[in-house]
Design an enzyme around this catalytic site. Sequence first.
Site, PDB file in Angstrom:
ATOM      1  N   GLU A   1       4.667  -9.307   4.238  1.00  0.00           N
ATOM      2  CA  GLU A   1       4.055  -8.469   5.283  1.00  0.00           C
ATOM      3  C   GLU A   1       2.850  -9.116   5.971  1.00  0.00           C
ATOM      4  OE1 GLU A   1       4.919  -5.481   6.372  1.00  0.00           O
ATOM      5  OE2 GLU A   1       3.118  -4.517   7.140  1.00  0.00           O
TER       6      GLU A   1
ATOM      7  N   ASP B   1      -0.010  -4.504  14.608  1.00  0.00           N
ATOM      8  CA  ASP B   1      -0.612  -3.988  13.370  1.00  0.00           C
ATOM      9  C   ASP B   1      -1.984  -4.628  13.140  1.00  0.00           C
ATOM     10  OD1 ASP B   1      -1.270  -4.374  10.540  1.00  0.00           O
ATOM     11  OD2 ASP B   1       0.711  -3.680   9.991  1.00  0.00           O
ATOM     12  N   ASN B   2      -2.016  -5.958  13.099  1.00  0.00           N
ATOM     13  CA  ASN B   2      -3.266  -6.640  12.767  1.00  0.00           C
ATOM     14  C   ASN B   2      -4.344  -6.337  13.816  1.00  0.00           C
ATOM     15  OD1 ASN B   2      -1.150  -7.696  11.292  1.00  0.00           O
ATOM     16  ND2 ASN B   2      -2.000  -9.753  11.177  1.00  0.00           N
TER      17      ASN B   2
ATOM     18  N   HIS C   1       0.809  -1.224   0.000  1.00  0.00           N
ATOM     19  CA  HIS C   1       0.000   0.000   0.000  1.00  0.00           C
ATOM     20  C   HIS C   1       0.850   1.286   0.000  1.00  0.00           C
ATOM     21  CE1 HIS C   1      -3.191  -2.798   1.030  1.00  0.00           C
ATOM     22  NE2 HIS C   1      -2.490  -3.208   2.064  1.00  0.00           N
TER      23      HIS C   1
ATOM     24  N   HIS D   1      -8.710 -10.017   3.354  1.00  0.00           N
ATOM     25  CA  HIS D   1      -7.752  -9.956   2.258  1.00  0.00           C
ATOM     26  C   HIS D   1      -8.427  -9.967   0.898  1.00  0.00           C
ATOM     27  CE1 HIS D   1      -3.619  -9.722   1.232  1.00  0.00           C
ATOM     28  NE2 HIS D   1      -3.862 -10.491   0.194  1.00  0.00           N
TER      29      HIS D   1
ATOM     30  N   ASP E   1       3.311  -7.678   0.041  1.00  0.00           N
ATOM     31  CA  ASP E   1       2.204  -7.641   0.995  1.00  0.00           C
ATOM     32  C   ASP E   1       1.023  -8.365   0.352  1.00  0.00           C
ATOM     33  OD1 ASP E   1       0.130  -7.099   2.716  1.00  0.00           O
ATOM     34  OD2 ASP E   1       0.485  -4.957   2.844  1.00  0.00           O
TER      35      ASP E   1
ATOM     36  N   HIS F   1      -3.728   1.947   8.624  1.00  0.00           N
ATOM     37  CA  HIS F   1      -3.336   2.053  10.031  1.00  0.00           C
ATOM     38  C   HIS F   1      -2.535   3.321  10.285  1.00  0.00           C
ATOM     39  CE1 HIS F   1      -3.435  -2.637  10.239  1.00  0.00           C
ATOM     40  NE2 HIS F   1      -4.594  -2.102   9.967  1.00  0.00           N
TER      41      HIS F   1
ATOM     42  N   LYS G   1       4.674  -7.374  14.783  1.00  0.00           N
ATOM     43  CA  LYS G   1       3.843  -7.074  13.617  1.00  0.00           C
ATOM     44  C   LYS G   1       2.414  -7.523  13.903  1.00  0.00           C
ATOM     45  CE  LYS G   1       1.912  -7.011   9.486  1.00  0.00           C
ATOM     46  NZ  LYS G   1       0.568  -7.506   9.207  1.00  0.00           N
TER      47      LYS G   1
ATOM     48  N   GLN H   1      10.122  -5.019   8.744  1.00  0.00           N
ATOM     49  CA  GLN H   1      10.435  -5.093   7.309  1.00  0.00           C
ATOM     50  C   GLN H   1      11.867  -4.635   7.051  1.00  0.00           C
ATOM     51  OE1 GLN H   1       9.392  -6.312   4.648  1.00  0.00           O
ATOM     52  NE2 GLN H   1       7.191  -6.601   4.760  1.00  0.00           N
TER      53      GLN H   1
ATOM     54  N   SER I   1      -5.745   1.605  -2.454  1.00  0.00           N
ATOM     55  CA  SER I   1      -5.146   2.042  -1.181  1.00  0.00           C
ATOM     56  C   SER I   1      -4.106   3.145  -1.306  1.00  0.00           C
ATOM     57  CB  SER I   1      -4.523   0.839  -0.473  1.00  0.00           C
ATOM     58  OG  SER I   1      -3.444   0.331  -1.243  1.00  0.00           O
TER      59      SER I   1
ATOM     60  N   SER J   1       1.586  -0.407  -5.453  1.00  0.00           N
ATOM     61  CA  SER J   1       0.699  -0.740  -4.343  1.00  0.00           C
ATOM     62  C   SER J   1       0.259  -2.196  -4.462  1.00  0.00           C
ATOM     63  CB  SER J   1      -0.528   0.163  -4.339  1.00  0.00           C
ATOM     64  OG  SER J   1      -1.288  -0.099  -3.171  1.00  0.00           O
TER      65      SER J   1
ATOM     66  N   CYS K   1      -6.073  -2.491  13.071  1.00  0.00           N
ATOM     67  CA  CYS K   1      -7.456  -2.664  12.589  1.00  0.00           C
ATOM     68  C   CYS K   1      -8.458  -2.091  13.588  1.00  0.00           C
ATOM     69  CB  CYS K   1      -7.743  -4.143  12.302  1.00  0.00           C
ATOM     70  SG  CYS K   1      -6.849  -4.717  10.832  1.00  0.00           S
TER      71      CYS K   1
ATOM     72  N   SER L   1       5.535  -2.438  12.450  1.00  0.00           N
ATOM     73  CA  SER L   1       5.530  -3.389  11.325  1.00  0.00           C
ATOM     74  C   SER L   1       6.725  -3.160  10.407  1.00  0.00           C
ATOM     75  CB  SER L   1       4.278  -3.211  10.466  1.00  0.00           C
ATOM     76  OG  SER L   1       3.142  -3.440  11.229  1.00  0.00           O
TER      77      SER L   1
ATOM     78  N   ASN M   1       5.075 -11.131   9.004  1.00  0.00           N
ATOM     79  CA  ASN M   1       3.776 -11.081   9.675  1.00  0.00           C
ATOM     80  C   ASN M   1       3.815 -11.709  11.060  1.00  0.00           C
ATOM     81  OD1 ASN M   1       0.715 -10.642   9.503  1.00  0.00           O
ATOM     82  ND2 ASN M   1       0.862 -12.817  10.050  1.00  0.00           N
TER      83      ASN M   1
HETATM   84  N1  LIG Z   1      -6.776  -4.752   6.484  1.00  0.00           N
HETATM   85  C1  LIG Z   1      -5.638  -4.764   7.121  1.00  0.00           C
HETATM   86  O1  LIG Z   1      -5.096  -3.718   7.430  1.00  0.00           O
HETATM   87  C2  LIG Z   1      -5.013  -6.069   7.495  1.00  0.00           C
HETATM   88  C3  LIG Z   1      -3.957  -6.067   8.411  1.00  0.00           C
HETATM   89  C4  LIG Z   1      -3.386  -7.291   8.737  1.00  0.00           C
HETATM   90  C5  LIG Z   1      -3.861  -8.454   8.172  1.00  0.00           C
HETATM   91  N2  LIG Z   1      -4.869  -8.410   7.263  1.00  0.00           N
HETATM   92  C6  LIG Z   1      -5.440  -9.617   6.638  1.00  0.00           C
HETATM   93  O2  LIG Z   1      -6.556 -10.000   7.454  1.00  0.00           O
HETATM   94  C7  LIG Z   1      -6.767 -11.407   7.373  1.00  0.00           C
HETATM   95  C8  LIG Z   1      -6.794 -12.006   8.768  1.00  0.00           C
HETATM   96  O3  LIG Z   1      -5.535 -11.819   9.376  1.00  0.00           O
HETATM   97  P1  LIG Z   1      -5.236 -12.317  10.853  1.00  0.00           P
HETATM   98  O4  LIG Z   1      -3.837 -11.922  11.134  1.00  0.00           O
HETATM   99  O5  LIG Z   1      -6.333 -11.919  11.762  1.00  0.00           O
HETATM  100  O6  LIG Z   1      -5.297 -13.900  10.591  1.00  0.00           O
HETATM  101  P2  LIG Z   1      -5.627 -15.016  11.671  1.00  0.00           P
HETATM  102  O7  LIG Z   1      -5.235 -16.298  11.059  1.00  0.00           O
HETATM  103  O8  LIG Z   1      -5.061 -14.604  12.994  1.00  0.00           O
HETATM  104  O9  LIG Z   1      -7.229 -14.910  11.804  1.00  0.00           O
HETATM  105  C9  LIG Z   1      -8.152 -15.360  10.866  1.00  0.00           C
HETATM  106  C10 LIG Z   1      -9.246 -16.079  11.652  1.00  0.00           C
HETATM  107  O10 LIG Z   1     -10.329 -16.344  10.778  1.00  0.00           O
HETATM  108  C11 LIG Z   1     -10.839 -17.619  11.126  1.00  0.00           C
HETATM  109  N3  LIG Z   1     -11.568 -18.177   9.985  1.00  0.00           N
HETATM  110  C12 LIG Z   1     -11.065 -18.741   8.851  1.00  0.00           C
HETATM  111  N4  LIG Z   1     -12.064 -19.140   8.051  1.00  0.00           N
HETATM  112  C13 LIG Z   1     -13.217 -18.813   8.684  1.00  0.00           C
HETATM  113  C14 LIG Z   1     -14.586 -18.959   8.350  1.00  0.00           C
HETATM  114  N5  LIG Z   1     -14.973 -19.560   7.226  1.00  0.00           N
HETATM  115  N6  LIG Z   1     -15.503 -18.491   9.233  1.00  0.00           N
HETATM  116  C15 LIG Z   1     -15.121 -17.900  10.391  1.00  0.00           C
HETATM  117  N7  LIG Z   1     -13.850 -17.750  10.766  1.00  0.00           N
HETATM  118  C16 LIG Z   1     -12.904 -18.188   9.917  1.00  0.00           C
HETATM  119  C17 LIG Z   1      -9.604 -18.440  11.482  1.00  0.00           C
HETATM  120  O11 LIG Z   1      -9.943 -19.554  12.291  1.00  0.00           O
HETATM  121  C18 LIG Z   1      -8.750 -17.408  12.225  1.00  0.00           C
HETATM  122  O12 LIG Z   1      -8.964 -17.435  13.614  1.00  0.00           O
HETATM  123  C19 LIG Z   1      -5.617 -11.932   6.505  1.00  0.00           C
HETATM  124  O13 LIG Z   1      -6.078 -12.065   5.187  1.00  0.00           O
HETATM  125  C20 LIG Z   1      -4.566 -10.837   6.580  1.00  0.00           C
HETATM  126  O14 LIG Z   1      -3.733 -10.880   5.446  1.00  0.00           O
HETATM  127  C21 LIG Z   1      -5.477  -7.242   6.941  1.00  0.00           C
END
Ligand SMILES: NC(=O)c1ccc[n+]([C@@H]2O[C@H](COP(=O)([O-])OP(=O)(O)OC[C@H]3O[C@@H](n4cnc5c(N)ncnc54)[C@H](O)[C@@H]3O)[C@@H](O)[C@H]2O)c1
Length: 427
Positions: free
Chosen positions: A202, A236-237, A55, A347, A136, A398, A232, A410, A83, A78, A241, A406, A227
């Site tokens: 990432e 971050d996550n 991003h 994602h 990423d 974020h 991180k 990197q 983004s 990106s 969020c 994060s 990650n």
């Molecule tokens: N938007 C952002 O800024 C941002 C930041 C970091 C990560 N992400 C993305 O967010 C997503 C989640 O990341 P995370 O670190 O929380 O991962 P994580 O693995 O910690 O959490 C995902 C959760 O979803 C659950 N899950 C999977 N399939 C499911 C379903 N069908 N129904 C209900 N629950 C289900 C899993 O059991 C797990 O607990 C990833 O794709 C990651 O790349 C986005």
Amino acid sequence: MAQGEYKVADISLADFGRREISLAEVEMPGLMSCREEFGGLVAGLKGARVSGSLHMTIQTAVLIETLTELGADVRWCSCNVFSTQDHAAAAIARDSAAVFAWKGESLEEYWECTLLALTFTKDDGSGTGPDIIVDDGGDMTLMIHEGHKAEIEYAKDKTLPDPASTDNAELKCVYRIIARELPKDPKRWQKLVTRCHGVSEETTTGVHRLYQMEKEGKLLLAAINVNDSVTKSKFDNLYGCRHSLPDGINRATDVMIAGKRVLICGFGDVGKGCAQAMKAAGAIVYVTEIDPICALQAAMEGFPVVRVSTVISSIDIVITATGNVGIITLDLMSKMKNNSIVGNIGHFDNEIEIEKIQKATKRINIKPQVDRFVFPDGHGIIILAEGRLLNLSCATGHPSFVMSASFTNQTLAQVGGGCTSDNVYIC
Ligand SMILES: NC(=O)c1ccc[n+]([C@@H]2O[C@H](COP(=O)([O-])OP(=O)(O)OC[C@H]3O[C@@H](n4cnc5c(N)ncnc54)[C@H](O)[C@@H]3O)[C@@H](O)[C@H]2O)c1
């Protein structure tokens, strides 16, 4: 330095970008300490070609300028069509690195930008590819692997990848570009793989992709899992969020969150932050989970753990945070209340069945990244950012402080990655 080479929305935004970058630097002590601690040029990064797909925000600008200050020659795109902060891209394009990114790219443009970020201007004898990659979500890594695979086929019998062979709109673009470029240099991707020390990834989904490729014996590059570094994913996550989910919903819709029924799908790091934010805003929050421990954690935090299908008709806002596919189907969306909101913070655009709802409803664009999809019976739902990351598409992602943590990972990964050739690390 690839200075002056860019494709951005408006280069005249550079001064505005620079002013915000200077504010962000104060909030990004980790990155600024890296600059100080490494004291200028770093052996592993001096003259190293770094290609990034992440991003293109103000915070990423501070990462890019940390890498350039440590000696890297950087090209950037990106990892999401919506983004980019255009003023950040302009400042970097004018002052520090080659940038190919703007807010609202088409899919075709997105993949062309990825190619440009991977292609350095001069062939230095080892090709035009990078020495290290920041990825990423794994799109840059995907293009390299698809290119490499295509070259092997091409060498056998001059076969080119066929865009018509897939229904996946993104892969169609990738195949089209690779097929176009392949006859010009049938060893381009092989040279890249040979010279490239590795990729630092990432995010959760990108890391999953890498582990999958490694398991199948298909991973061609050393990889660093940024990650899963505690500083991180547990910051971050979670806290990123927690900050940027309500920001995205507010900027997109300005709807009152208090008193609304919100469903968070997935209670991992991202889902935990989202659920906390919605609870703090006064919403009634439900959670779905498939992992028993995460489900129990949700229950222990006081969130009812439910099935989507049993609650969907009474939900006002549903947010996907699973990293999985097909979470909110067309059928589920058709059962939602009029003007309920659907967004994804997980994602790509795979968690919500966007293509299907586009075919089954009438789309009314409210403003960029906010659409109302109207069903034949007249009721409609609001979908944010066409199912792509709403916090980065409808808001600015974020805040600087959490991204500092994060991106310090990197930077450490890049410094380490520049010094090694064949290790696989967890940062
Ligand atoms: N938007 C952002 O800024 C941002 C930041 C970091 C990560 N992400 C993305 O967010 C997503 C989640 O990341 P995370 O670190 O929380 O991962 P994580 O693995 O910690 O959490 C995902 C959760 O979803 C659950 N899950 C999977 N399939 C499911 C379903 N069908 N129904 C209900 N629950 C289900 C899993 O059991 C797990 O607990 C990833 O794709 C990651 O790349 C986005």
